[in-house]
Design a protein around this motif. Structure first.
Motif: not given
Ligand code: ZN
Ligand code: KG4
Length: 348
Positions: A111, A137, A115, A304
């Motif tokens: 993840h 984040s 990003h 996201d």
């Molecule tokens: Zn994220």
């Protein structure tokens, strides 16, 4: 080559179809903001259940928007960590059953790396490496040296709360709603940042790590010590502005301190907090000061989404980095090799 990207690590169910790693064909997203809002933060069990209920709808919607038939998809990429265990599992199970059913390759995506990859969708023509990158984040605050896509050295990370988490907790404390980031961002624009002073945290070991729990506690104390009658709209605006002023300074100064003129050709900032107007402005100014281009994706690519997963999946597919059906959710998945806290040095 068409890659299907699936994201369910936190509170957004995102699916996207990307061609050749740079052309977005279509995407769909269902956010769970309303579901978690009454709790002032993400409730993991609710998140997982909601992903399970919506993933197929989001998938069908993305296909329709992209005008792509299932047979045209070449591989399926999915976020397998870091994130909430139950939430991650929904995406991973969906992707695995899809790969099993169709015989198409499966790709496991980090993840955090996704990003960073979101930046390439928008700026692939101008982005140069090595770069200095920051992911800010709700779950992460990490500073990275990026040799090239896929080669990262972790320079610093938060020792407690993530920056977005601090925003969310302060907003909850002031009864402002969830997620706190956008609300505080807006309020701060109308407030006086000089009214309250919050200290920037310092570490005795000269590390490039972050800490946001001290400011959160200071805000908590201030609210507790202030008579209720004085906690009016002006108080909230000024508090939001003072809090944001400090957070932005922490993030900007961390980038400035880690920047190496002879090495970094770009500054990259991404993640939900990169939507913040004051942070974007401060980092644009920093770029001018350092004479180095700054790349911040537009807001919809910062938070996201499935697009970033598909973009990274395309690169991994090209590099032959596919997974098999034993792929499992890894809630604590890391990014980059960690350098020693005390040395705080990385490859030149
Ligand atoms: Zn994220
Ligand atoms: O990247 P993201 O969508 O999810 C995670 O991977 O965590 O980031 C969500 C976080 C939340 O904490 C939210 O409050 C914060 O990003 N955020 C902001 C802004 N918009 C979203 N923080 C500060 N200012 C904003 N404008």
């Amino acid at each position: 080559m068409i890659i299907l990207g699936i994201e369910t690590s936190c509170d957004e169910t995102g699916v996207a179809l990307v061609r050749d790693g740079e052309h977005l064909l279509g995407s769909s997203l269902i956010t769970q903001i309303e579901l978690h809002s009454p709790y002032g933060g993400v409730v993991p069990e609710l998140a997982a259940r909601q992903h399970a209920e919506t993933i197929d709808i989001v998938f069908r919607d993305a296909l329709e928007k992209a005008d792509v038939r299932e047979e045209q998809i070449d591989a399926v990429a999915v976020t397998y960590g870091p994130g909430l265990p139950g939430a991650l599992l929904v995406g991973v199970a969906f992707a695995k059953s899809y790969a099993y059913k169709t015989g198409k390759p499966l790709i496991g995506v980090n993840h955090l790396e996704a990003h960073l990859e979101a930046v390439r969708l928008q700026f692939s023509k101008t982005l140069e490496y090595p770069a200095l990158g920051m992911i800010v984040s709700g779950g992460h605050t990490s500073l990275l040296d990026i040799e090239k896509p896929g080669e990262y050295t972790l320079i610093g990370k938060t020792r407690d709360d993530a920056a977005g988490e601090a925003y969310d907790k302060v907003a909850k404390l002031l009864g402002l709603g969830y997620p706190g980031g956008p609300i505080i961002d807006k309020l701060a624009g109308e407030g006086n940042h000089k009214r309250f002073k919050f200290k920037k945290p310092r570490f005795s070991d000269d590390s490039a790590d972050f800490s946001f729990s001290g400011i959160k506690t200071a805000v908590m104390r201030l609210v507790k010590e202030t008579p209720e009658a004085e906690i009016d709209e002006e108080f909230k605006r000024d508090l939001a502005a003072s809090f944001q002023y400090t957070v932005v300074r922490i993030l900007r100064d961390a980038m400035r301190d880690a920047f190496k003129l002879e090495r970094h050709k770009s500054l990259i900032i991404t993640g939900g907090v990169a939507v913040n107007s004051a942070l974007r402005k401060a980092l644009d100014e920093l770029g001018r000061e350092l004479n180095t281009p700054v790349f911040i994706p537009e807001p919809k690519y910062c938070t996201d989404n499935g697009i970033m997963v598909a973009v990274l999946g395309s690169r991994l597919m090209k590099e032959g980095k596919t997974a098999d059906l034993s792929l499992d959710a890894k809630p604590d998945l890391k990014i980059g090799e960690t350098i020693s806290r005390t040395s705080n040095r990385y490859k030149k």
